[in-house]
Design a protein around this motif. Structure first.
Motif, PDB file in Angstrom:
ATOM      1  N   GLY A 141      -0.266   2.159   8.152  1.00 25.90           N
ATOM      2  CA  GLY A 141       0.073   0.747   8.333  1.00 25.90           C
ATOM      3  C   GLY A 141       0.406   0.093   7.002  1.00 25.90           C
ATOM      4  O   GLY A 141       1.435  -0.580   6.860  1.00 25.90           O
ATOM      5  N   GLY A 142      -0.440   0.318   6.014  1.00 26.26           N
ATOM      6  CA  GLY A 142      -0.230  -0.287   4.700  1.00 26.26           C
ATOM      7  C   GLY A 142       1.049   0.213   4.050  1.00 26.26           C
ATOM      8  O   GLY A 142       1.798  -0.558   3.446  1.00 26.26           O
ATOM      9  N   THR A 143       1.326   1.520   4.189  1.00 25.78           N
ATOM     10  CA  THR A 143       2.517   2.085   3.553  1.00 25.78           C
ATOM     11  C   THR A 143       3.787   1.528   4.193  1.00 25.78           C
ATOM     12  O   THR A 143       4.752   1.202   3.502  1.00 25.78           O
ATOM     13  N   VAL A 144       3.775   1.410   5.524  1.00 30.14           N
ATOM     14  CA  VAL A 144       4.943   0.836   6.203  1.00 30.14           C
ATOM     15  C   VAL A 144       5.191  -0.577   5.693  1.00 30.14           C
ATOM     16  O   VAL A 144       6.319  -0.947   5.320  1.00 30.14           O
ATOM     17  N   ALA A 145       4.112  -1.380   5.614  1.00 26.87           N
ATOM     18  CA  ALA A 145       4.261  -2.765   5.161  1.00 26.87           C
ATOM     19  C   ALA A 145       4.735  -2.809   3.710  1.00 26.87           C
ATOM     20  O   ALA A 145       5.642  -3.570   3.362  1.00 26.87           O
ATOM     21  N   ALA A 146       4.138  -1.970   2.865  1.00 24.67           N
ATOM     22  CA  ALA A 146       4.484  -1.986   1.445  1.00 24.67           C
ATOM     23  C   ALA A 146       5.936  -1.578   1.238  1.00 24.67           C
ATOM     24  O   ALA A 146       6.670  -2.202   0.474  1.00 24.67           O
ATOM     25  N   LEU A 147       6.377  -0.532   1.954  1.00 22.52           N
ATOM     26  CA  LEU A 147       7.749  -0.058   1.798  1.00 22.52           C
ATOM     27  C   LEU A 147       8.741  -1.097   2.284  1.00 22.52           C
ATOM     28  O   LEU A 147       9.700  -1.441   1.584  1.00 22.52           O
ATOM     29  N   LEU A 201      -4.063   2.188  16.468  1.00 21.57           N
ATOM     30  CA  LEU A 201      -3.344   0.913  16.441  1.00 21.57           C
ATOM     31  C   LEU A 201      -4.128  -0.136  15.661  1.00 21.57           C
ATOM     32  O   LEU A 201      -3.569  -0.868  14.848  1.00 21.57           O
ATOM     33  N   VAL A 202      -5.444  -0.195  15.918  1.00 22.41           N
ATOM     34  CA  VAL A 202      -6.273  -1.190  15.209  1.00 22.41           C
ATOM     35  C   VAL A 202      -6.238  -0.928  13.705  1.00 22.41           C
ATOM     36  O   VAL A 202      -6.034  -1.846  12.897  1.00 22.41           O
ATOM     37  N   ALA A 203      -6.386   0.347  13.318  1.00 23.53           N
ATOM     38  CA  ALA A 203      -6.411   0.680  11.890  1.00 23.53           C
ATOM     39  C   ALA A 203      -5.072   0.374  11.240  1.00 23.53           C
ATOM     40  O   ALA A 203      -5.019  -0.171  10.131  1.00 23.53           O
ATOM     41  N   ALA A 204      -3.963   0.694  11.935  1.00 22.76           N
ATOM     42  CA  ALA A 204      -2.643   0.458  11.351  1.00 22.76           C
ATOM     43  C   ALA A 204      -2.396  -1.038  11.180  1.00 22.76           C
ATOM     44  O   ALA A 204      -1.853  -1.477  10.158  1.00 22.76           O
ATOM     45  N   ALA A 205      -2.802  -1.845  12.166  1.00 21.07           N
ATOM     46  CA  ALA A 205      -2.614  -3.293  12.062  1.00 21.07           C
ATOM     47  C   ALA A 205      -3.402  -3.846  10.882  1.00 21.07           C
ATOM     48  O   ALA A 205      -2.892  -4.671  10.101  1.00 21.07           O
ATOM     49  N   ALA A 206      -4.641  -3.365  10.715  1.00 15.38           N
ATOM     50  CA  ALA A 206      -5.454  -3.812   9.581  1.00 15.38           C
ATOM     51  C   ALA A 206      -4.768  -3.433   8.268  1.00 15.38           C
ATOM     52  O   ALA A 206      -4.793  -4.199   7.305  1.00 15.38           O
ATOM     53  N   GLY A 207      -4.125  -2.244   8.251  1.00 20.43           N
ATOM     54  CA  GLY A 207      -3.460  -1.781   7.039  1.00 20.43           C
ATOM     55  C   GLY A 207      -2.258  -2.633   6.653  1.00 20.43           C
ATOM     56  O   GLY A 207      -2.035  -2.901   5.474  1.00 20.43           O
ATOM     57  N   VAL A 208      -1.473  -3.073   7.663  1.00 24.24           N
ATOM     58  CA  VAL A 208      -0.291  -3.902   7.373  1.00 24.24           C
ATOM     59  C   VAL A 208      -0.717  -5.159   6.626  1.00 24.24           C
ATOM     60  O   VAL A 208      -0.160  -5.504   5.574  1.00 24.24           O
ATOM     61  N   LEU A 209      -1.735  -5.849   7.143  1.00 32.23           N
ATOM     62  CA  LEU A 209      -2.202  -7.070   6.476  1.00 32.23           C
ATOM     63  C   LEU A 209      -2.802  -6.746   5.104  1.00 32.23           C
ATOM     64  O   LEU A 209      -2.611  -7.492   4.142  1.00 32.23           O
ATOM     65  N   ALA A 210      -3.510  -5.613   5.027  1.00 36.48           N
ATOM     66  CA  ALA A 210      -4.193  -5.273   3.778  1.00 36.48           C
ATOM     67  C   ALA A 210      -3.200  -5.052   2.643  1.00 36.48           C
ATOM     68  O   ALA A 210      -3.451  -5.438   1.502  1.00 36.48           O
ATOM     69  N   ALA A 211      -2.043  -4.421   2.954  1.00 39.12           N
ATOM     70  CA  ALA A 211      -1.058  -4.164   1.899  1.00 39.12           C
ATOM     71  C   ALA A 211      -0.603  -5.480   1.278  1.00 39.12           C
ATOM     72  O   ALA A 211      -0.489  -5.596   0.056  1.00 39.12           O
ATOM     73  N   HIS A 212      -0.362  -6.495   2.124  1.00 38.95           N
ATOM     74  CA  HIS A 212       0.035  -7.804   1.582  1.00 38.95           C
ATOM     75  C   HIS A 212      -1.129  -8.438   0.826  1.00 38.95           C
ATOM     76  O   HIS A 212      -0.958  -8.988  -0.254  1.00 38.95           O
ATOM     77  N   TYR A 213      -2.299  -8.348   1.414  1.00 41.98           N
ATOM     78  CA  TYR A 213      -3.452  -9.010   0.817  1.00 41.98           C
ATOM     79  C   TYR A 213      -3.782  -8.440  -0.565  1.00 41.98           C
ATOM     80  O   TYR A 213      -4.002  -9.174  -1.521  1.00 41.98           O
TER      81      TYR A 213
END
Lengths: 288, 311
Positions: free
Chosen positions: A40-46, A193-205
């Motif tokens: 999740g975080g990598t998708v958001a970061a990329l 799904l829960v972990a990936a969603a948390a990761g998307v926000l975490a990358a921004h945070y």
């Protein structure tokens, strides 16, 4: 001591704990959570650093782009969970735990060595959709509330009961006509799904993202959240995640001893309160 | 051909350490059916104890800064003593993290958490006392022996590697002889097979569990000392990656199988040595990739016994 950024991390801890809790509810000890979190975080970061079209014109990164990242991350994590879940969930008990640890480690090494993902230094300067930690607090609060509501709803549904049945006795559940493979796969999917969603926000945070986010330590720490909070209802992991994330920060005054105290807590917790902080009876006194 | 033989030599000496490591896991797993996540921390402890017993001084960052033993022991005495010290620590881990749960017949899940807690405490105590810096063992431990031995045909082996290989082979040989020939070894196997029946036959299963922990601690300490000798101590966390890989090796060979642990260690060691230099970053994934494939094709591991689901 309880500043906003600590509160954000506590909510993140609670979400990761729920991601470990979901497969555990179906009796499956999966430690793959940090892997999906990292995806999740990598998708958001990329997307937010390499796709100029998403950046918008305003000063802040548009929320609609975050939602798009979320959607893509959920699709990717969900597809991966369905693909690897099939073969992996045939494994039982500790074998499943170790196979999922292996998955997380393989993913970590791949992320670490691929220059496309920023390699060892990671991806920096991830744009901010909010102008302060309060915005993240709101977003994480919303996500956590949504997931808690989902877990609560699930516990009332036939699917949730089937998960509990598998946890108590998989063979008996299968004999009673529960499609155990499907139920376990769904629990694994929800967790991803829960972990990936948390990761998307975490990358921004966190503003930066690297391969260290997917580590064995993170797997076990989130398992400790669940075990100490109680693994019988969704409230247990939430409480465990909130408290145990705050603990090392609250212990900052004791300096170097804080990780030793943290170790003592997770060592003594299961010995002193084997049911966790929220045993099942506390929530639903009608059931034993 | 020489290249292949050289790879084999390098792989064997790394693999021997993994095998020692996995043997420690396997001893505990076979008697309790749970994994001891503090094993990596015990390995770290063994490395630091070896360093101290060899007369090394504590660096300036630790609470014990400047501490140094009055006499420096020779290597042949320091290694087994470090092993014994680690065995004692392993018994403490058993007493605080395993025994209370075992008495109650708790879920296996809880052991993962308590043993991890014990490991976290141990690693951070080491960090507190010794500091986070890297330590290198003194260089002249091997006396007059050369650093590298030539084996002819252009093959060479570092003396440390050879030592490592020999000690590991010796320990494994002694361990399997002891397990299969001695009364205590057979009792340990009986408890591993079925703790309740063993107890009915008059075997003190609690004592056997302690014995398994002491042996596992000794092996972890020895492996830690040998690795410290071979590559130096990178800091209090250096046991963790070995711990994880040991776990991979353990499952690869088959949980609870002694020959499996050895075979798994050697396979992973040799496979890692075969990773070409330009891809060396991916080396750490080799053990897990192997593990993953083996788990899917043969869930009981290479030499493990098939699990029978009981009703």
């Amino acid at each position: 001591m309880l500043d906003v950024s600590l509160l954000v991390q506590m909510l993140l801890g609670a979400l990761l704990a729920l991601a470990v809790y979901l497969p555990l509810r179906a009796g499956q000890l999966s430690l793959a959570t940090p892997g999906f979190y990292a995806i999740g975080g990598t998708v958001a970061a990329l997307l937010s650093t390499r796709a100029p079209a998403l950046a918008g014109d305003g000063e802040l990164y548009p929320l609609s782009s975050v939602l798009l990242e979320l959607l893509l991350a959920l699709l990717l994590a969900g597809a991966l969970a369905l693909v690897i879940g099939g073969p992996v969930l045939r494994l039982q008990g500790i074998y499943l735990a170790i196979a999922t640890i292996a998955l997380v480690e393989i993913l970590r090494v791949l992320l670490l060595n691929s220059s496309w993902f920023g390699g060892a230094v990671g991806i920096f300067a991830i744009p901010q959709p909010f102008d302060g930690p309060e915005g993240y607090l709101g977003a994480y609060g919303l996500l956590l509330a949504l997931v808690c509501w989902g877990c609560h709803w699930l516990e009332q549904q036939p699917l949730g009961r089937a998960m509990a049945a598998i946890r108590d006795d998989e063979l008996a559940a299968r004999c009673m006509g529960v499609d155990t493979d499907r139920v376990k796969l769904l629990a694994f999917l929800f967790s991803a799904l829960v972990a990936a969603a948390a990761g998307v926000l975490a990358a921004h945070y966190f503003n930066s993202w690297n391969a260290r986010q997917a580590s064995f330590d993170a797997s076990i720490t989130s398992l400790a959240f669940v075990v100490l909070g109680g693994s019988r209802t969704w409230l247990g992991p939430v409480l465990g995640g909130l408290l145990l994330t705050a603990l090392p920060e609250l212990l900052r005054p004791v300096g170097d001893l804080r990780l030793i105290v943290f170790g003592l807590v997770i060592l003594l917790g299961p010995v002193l309160i084997p049911q966790g902080l929220i045993p099942r009876g506390l929530i639903n006194p009608k059931r034993p | 051909m020489e290249v292949l033989a050289q790879l084999l030599i390098n792989g064997l000496s790394v693999g021997a350490v993994y095998a020692l490591f996995a043997l420690g896991y396997t001893l505990v797993f076979s008697v309790l059916g749970v994994i001891n996540f503090a094993h990596g921390a015990l390995f770290t402890l063994g490395a630091y104890l070896t360093y101290l017993l060899l007369g090394g001084a504590v660096g300036s960052n630790g609470a014990l800064a400047g501490l140094q033993l009055p006499l420096a022991l020779p290597l042949w005495a320091a290694l087994p003593l470090a092993g014994l010290g680690t065995a004692a620590a392993s018994l403490v881990v058993e007493a605080v993290a395993f025994r209370p749960l075992r008495r109650r017949g708790a879920e296996p899940l809880l052991y993962l958490i308590t043993s991890l807690g014990a490991g976290v405490i141990l690693v951070n105590l080491i960090q507190l006392l010794m500091g986070a810096e890297a330590y290198a063992l003194p260089g002249q431990l091997l006396g007059a022996l050369p650093a590298v031995l030539a084996l002819g045909d252009g093959l060479q082996i570092r003396t440390v590697q050879l030592l490592l290989l020999l000690v590991a082979a010796l320990v494994m040989l002694l361990l399997s002889l002891w397990l299969n020939r001695s009364r205590a070894g057979k009792a340990l196997q009986a408890v591993a097979e079925d703790a309740t029946t063993a107890r009915l036959l008059g075997i003190n299963s609690g004592a056997m569990v302690q014995l398994a922990f002491a042996l596992a601690g000794f092996l972890a300490g020895l492996a830690g000392g040998l690795v410290a000798l071979s590559v130096s101590i990178a800091g209090p966390y250096f046991g963790i990656s070995y711990g994880l890989k040991g776990l991979g090796v353990l499952v690869l060979g088959g949980l609870g199988s002694v020959p499996g642990a050895v075979l798994g260690g050697l396979i992973v060691g040799i496979a890692e040595a075969c990773v070409p230099g330009n891809l060396s970053g991916y080396k750490d994934a080799v053990a897990f990739a192997f593990l993953f494939v083996v788990l899917l094709l043969r869930p009981q591991g290479l030499l493990g016994r098939r699990l029978v689901e009981k009703v």
